[in-house]
Motif scaffolding. Structure first.
Motif, PDB file in Angstrom:
ATOM      1  N   ALA A 230      47.393  88.704  21.259  1.00  0.00           N
ATOM      2  CA  ALA A 230      47.457  87.287  21.626  1.00  0.00           C
ATOM      3  C   ALA A 230      48.844  86.897  22.117  1.00  0.00           C
ATOM      4  O   ALA A 230      48.992  86.115  23.067  1.00  0.00           O
ATOM      5  CB  ALA A 230      47.054  86.429  20.431  1.00  0.00           C
ATOM      6  N   THR A 234      49.612  85.284  25.715  1.00  0.00           N
ATOM      7  CA  THR A 234      50.238  83.960  25.788  1.00  0.00           C
ATOM      8  C   THR A 234      51.424  83.976  26.749  1.00  0.00           C
ATOM      9  O   THR A 234      51.621  83.047  27.538  1.00  0.00           O
ATOM     10  CB  THR A 234      50.711  83.514  24.390  1.00  0.00           C
ATOM     11  OG1 THR A 234      49.591  83.465  23.508  1.00  0.00           O
ATOM     12  CG2 THR A 234      51.350  82.129  24.449  1.00  0.00           C
ATOM     13  N   LYS A 257      41.021  91.319  23.703  1.00  0.00           N
ATOM     14  CA  LYS A 257      41.477  90.856  22.395  1.00  0.00           C
ATOM     15  C   LYS A 257      42.586  89.824  22.534  1.00  0.00           C
ATOM     16  O   LYS A 257      43.561  90.029  23.252  1.00  0.00           O
ATOM     17  CB  LYS A 257      41.982  92.049  21.581  1.00  0.00           C
ATOM     18  CG  LYS A 257      42.419  91.706  20.174  1.00  0.00           C
ATOM     19  CD  LYS A 257      42.908  92.947  19.449  1.00  0.00           C
ATOM     20  CE  LYS A 257      43.413  92.606  18.053  1.00  0.00           C
ATOM     21  NZ  LYS A 257      43.922  93.808  17.359  1.00  0.00           N
ATOM     22  N   GLY A 258      42.420  88.695  21.850  1.00  0.00           N
ATOM     23  CA  GLY A 258      43.452  87.658  21.852  1.00  0.00           C
ATOM     24  C   GLY A 258      43.410  86.736  23.048  1.00  0.00           C
ATOM     25  O   GLY A 258      44.203  85.802  23.124  1.00  0.00           O
ATOM     26  N   THR A 260      41.107  84.458  24.112  1.00  0.00           N
ATOM     27  CA  THR A 260      40.689  83.075  23.835  1.00  0.00           C
ATOM     28  C   THR A 260      41.843  82.269  23.247  1.00  0.00           C
ATOM     29  O   THR A 260      42.119  81.141  23.670  1.00  0.00           O
ATOM     30  CB  THR A 260      39.491  83.057  22.873  1.00  0.00           C
ATOM     31  OG1 THR A 260      38.394  83.751  23.475  1.00  0.00           O
ATOM     32  CG2 THR A 260      39.068  81.625  22.578  1.00  0.00           C
ATOM     33  N   LYS A 261      42.551  82.847  22.275  1.00  0.00           N
ATOM     34  CA  LYS A 261      43.672  82.146  21.649  1.00  0.00           C
ATOM     35  C   LYS A 261      44.787  81.904  22.648  1.00  0.00           C
ATOM     36  O   LYS A 261      45.401  80.828  22.668  1.00  0.00           O
ATOM     37  CB  LYS A 261      44.202  82.963  20.469  1.00  0.00           C
ATOM     38  CG  LYS A 261      45.329  82.289  19.712  1.00  0.00           C
ATOM     39  CD  LYS A 261      45.754  83.124  18.511  1.00  0.00           C
ATOM     40  CE  LYS A 261      46.900  82.461  17.751  1.00  0.00           C
ATOM     41  NZ  LYS A 261      47.336  83.285  16.597  1.00  0.00           N
ATOM     42  N   ALA A 262      45.054  82.881  23.504  1.00  0.00           N
ATOM     43  CA  ALA A 262      46.107  82.737  24.509  1.00  0.00           C
ATOM     44  C   ALA A 262      45.772  81.630  25.498  1.00  0.00           C
ATOM     45  O   ALA A 262      46.636  80.831  25.881  1.00  0.00           O
ATOM     46  CB  ALA A 262      46.316  84.060  25.244  1.00  0.00           C
ATOM     47  N   GLU A 264      43.761  79.030  25.018  1.00  0.00           N
ATOM     48  CA  GLU A 264      43.819  77.726  24.342  1.00  0.00           C
ATOM     49  C   GLU A 264      45.248  77.250  24.132  1.00  0.00           C
ATOM     50  O   GLU A 264      45.527  76.059  24.154  1.00  0.00           O
ATOM     51  CB  GLU A 264      43.091  77.809  23.005  1.00  0.00           C
ATOM     52  CG  GLU A 264      41.586  77.973  23.132  1.00  0.00           C
ATOM     53  CD  GLU A 264      40.914  78.166  21.793  1.00  0.00           C
ATOM     54  OE1 GLU A 264      41.651  78.366  20.783  1.00  0.00           O
ATOM     55  OE2 GLU A 264      39.674  78.129  21.728  1.00  0.00           O
ATOM     56  N   THR A 265      46.175  78.188  23.917  1.00  0.00           N
ATOM     57  CA  THR A 265      47.570  77.823  23.682  1.00  0.00           C
ATOM     58  C   THR A 265      48.209  77.216  24.922  1.00  0.00           C
ATOM     59  O   THR A 265      48.965  76.234  24.836  1.00  0.00           O
ATOM     60  CB  THR A 265      48.377  79.067  23.251  1.00  0.00           C
ATOM     61  OG1 THR A 265      47.810  79.603  22.063  1.00  0.00           O
ATOM     62  CG2 THR A 265      49.845  78.711  23.016  1.00  0.00           C
ATOM     63  N   PRO A 268      44.545  74.379  27.208  1.00  0.00           N
ATOM     64  CA  PRO A 268      43.562  73.972  26.189  1.00  0.00           C
ATOM     65  C   PRO A 268      42.228  73.496  26.755  1.00  0.00           C
ATOM     66  O   PRO A 268      41.213  73.530  26.052  1.00  0.00           O
ATOM     67  CB  PRO A 268      44.278  72.836  25.434  1.00  0.00           C
ATOM     68  CG  PRO A 268      45.353  72.365  26.365  1.00  0.00           C
ATOM     69  CD  PRO A 268      45.772  73.565  27.155  1.00  0.00           C
ATOM     70  N   HIS A 272      36.520  79.529  28.479  1.00  0.00           N
ATOM     71  CA  HIS A 272      36.628  80.993  28.456  1.00  0.00           C
ATOM     72  C   HIS A 272      35.236  81.596  28.494  1.00  0.00           C
ATOM     73  O   HIS A 272      34.424  81.359  27.603  1.00  0.00           O
ATOM     74  CB  HIS A 272      37.375  81.445  27.198  1.00  0.00           C
ATOM     75  CG  HIS A 272      37.564  82.924  27.134  1.00  0.00           C
ATOM     76  ND1 HIS A 272      37.854  83.592  25.966  1.00  0.00           N
ATOM     77  CD2 HIS A 272      37.484  83.900  28.083  1.00  0.00           C
ATOM     78  CE1 HIS A 272      37.962  84.877  26.194  1.00  0.00           C
ATOM     79  NE2 HIS A 272      37.727  85.091  27.485  1.00  0.00           N
ATOM     80  N   GLN A 340      31.779  83.353  23.718  1.00  0.00           N
ATOM     81  CA  GLN A 340      32.264  83.439  25.102  1.00  0.00           C
ATOM     82  C   GLN A 340      31.123  83.721  26.089  1.00  0.00           C
ATOM     83  O   GLN A 340      31.347  83.726  27.296  1.00  0.00           O
ATOM     84  CB  GLN A 340      33.322  84.548  25.230  1.00  0.00           C
ATOM     85  CG  GLN A 340      34.682  84.183  24.676  1.00  0.00           C
ATOM     86  CD  GLN A 340      34.699  84.167  23.154  1.00  0.00           C
ATOM     87  OE1 GLN A 340      34.295  85.146  22.522  1.00  0.00           O
ATOM     88  NE2 GLN A 340      35.141  83.075  22.569  1.00  0.00           N
TER      89      GLN A 340
END
Length: 424
Positions: A230, A234, A257-258, A260-262, A264-265, A268, A272, A340
């Motif tokens: 992530a 990011t 991997k990571g 979705t979090k990246a 959203e950061t 936002p 995805h 997703q």
């Protein structure tokens, strides 16, 4: 049909035609061998370059700056520049190696243009080398090809220096400003091996391909990494944003991997979406050939459902079927990425088709794999960047048209995203 009017020869054409006619007449030969033709071309190139250099020297001695005497030697007379013989130099041209005599001046202030100082090859040769390199030929293969076809001997080290000139273009391309927003961006990864000291390290080369508001396509960048966590992603999204991209409506990925979090950061509001093609490929990787058609037919019913609820019911039906029980791991694959997968069902058919049929990124990947498959490993990261950059340039030459049925999809984007979809 109108008769074509023969255009008069230019002054240069007329001169060359007269020269060739006189040469053939003087020799009295019926035909020339390829070696004789090559020798004549080399001699003409030699004479031409030397004459250019002599003309430049004449101009330099007449108009060039005279180096003043130093303050410590005021009593010495002003130096007078003049010719100081010649020096031999081998120049590599597009067709051959030519030994020429370069005029010198006493004050060593002559800076020739035709064949610059320290240059051992004319620039046309660079284009040939880079073109062959971009098509996946190794340095040694290019060296052998140049020797066989053009009779020009160039070392693998020389070829490496020539292709390294591309790195400046790579750096400029990777840092260029981006558009304010993109409706859809596809993220994908290729695997390469890079030498790291005495070891060979597997690395992931990530690509971002965007669809612009007018339907045309653009590769936003490429990133080489040992991992895909992530924090890494990011930093990639932060870089994209710093280069001017303030909004992405839909990001389509391979379930990295990571990711979705990246997303959203940094973005936002971005949706995805997992690439259905990638999910299908993983699901059928271990399915026997005799069952493949049946499995694909049932999976098509899942992603072709009208909404997320119907899709989930069809996934359960597949899991209870004979094929579903035989390949029970498929249900788990889909459920692991279900969050997703289901955004797909919020879109009308025009946008669904654009997201699902990822022909552009698949075609780009094929073009890149074609040139990197000959490399068992790369000596350094820069070697990966310059070769893939050249492959991207070749693959995207015709990317000036909109994606298929873009107008219908664009209307749906406007309805769904309102002011976030910025036209022009």
């Amino acid at each position: 049909m109108a008769r074509r009017v023969k255009q008069p020869l230019s002054e240069a054409d007329a001169f060359l035609t007269k020269y060739i006619d006189q040469t053939l007449a003087n020799t009295g030969k019926i035909g020339w061998s390829s070696e004789e033709v090559s020798g004549m071309v080399q001699e003409v190139m030699k004479r031409f370059l030397e004459r250019c250099l002599e003309s430049e020297m004449d101009f330099h001695l007449k108009n060039g700056e005279i180096v003043p005497v130093s303050k410590e030697a005021k009593d010495e007379p002003e130096p007078v520049n003049k010719r100081n013989g010649t020096s031999s130099k081998t120049v590599i041209t597009d067709n051959a190696q030519v030994r020429i005599e370069v005029p010198r001046d006493r004050l060593s202030s002559f800076e020739p243009i035709s064949v610059p100082k320290y240059e051992r090859h004319l620039k046309g040769l660079d284009d040939k080398i880079i073109s062959m390199y971009a098509r996946g030929m190794s340095n040694r293969e290019i060296s052998a090809h140049m020797k066989e076809i053009y009779g020009v001997g160039v070392s693998a080290e020389f070829i490496s220096r020539v292709t390294d000139e591309v790195l400046e273009d790579v750096r400029a391309w990777r840092s260029r400003p981006l558009q304010d927003f993109y409706p859809v961006v596809f993220f994908d990864a290729l695997r390469v091996k890079v030498k790291n000291g005495n070891t060979i390290t597997p690395k992931a080369l990530y690509l971002a391909l965007a669809v612009r508001a007018d339907g045309s396509r653009e590769v936003l960048g490429m990133w080489l990494s040992d991992n895909e966590g992530a924090a890494y992603w990011t930093s990639v999204f932060n870089e994209i944003k710093a280069r001017g991209c303030n909004d992405i409506l839909i990001a389509v990925t391979d379930g990295l991997k990571g990711m979705t979090k990246a997303i959203e950061t940094v973005y936002p509001k971005t949706i995805h979406q997992t690439r259905i093609v990638h999910l299908l490929r993983n699901s059928t990787a271990f399915v026997s050939y005799k069952d493949l058609k049946g499995v694909l037919s049932q999976l098509k019913g899942i992603y072709g459902a009208a909404d997320a609820e119907e899709a989930r019911n069809r996934l359960e039906d597949f899991a209870e079927s004979t094929l579903g029980k035989r390949y029970s791991v498929i249900k788990g694959m889909w459920l692991n990425q279900w969050e997703q997968v289901i955004p797909l069902f919020n879109f009308p058919p025009e946008i669904r088709k654009l997201i699902y049929t990822t022909n552009s990124i698949e075609a780009l990947n094929r073009s890149i794999r074609k040139v990197i498959k000959t490399r068992t490993m790369f000596p350094r990261d820069d070697s990966v960047y310059k070769l893939v950059f050249l492959a991207i340039k070749n693959a995207t030459k015709d990317w000036n048209k909109s994606v298929f049925r873009w107008r219908q999809a664009m209307l749906q984007f406007v309805v769904m995203f309102g002011d976030r979809f910025k036209q022009g």
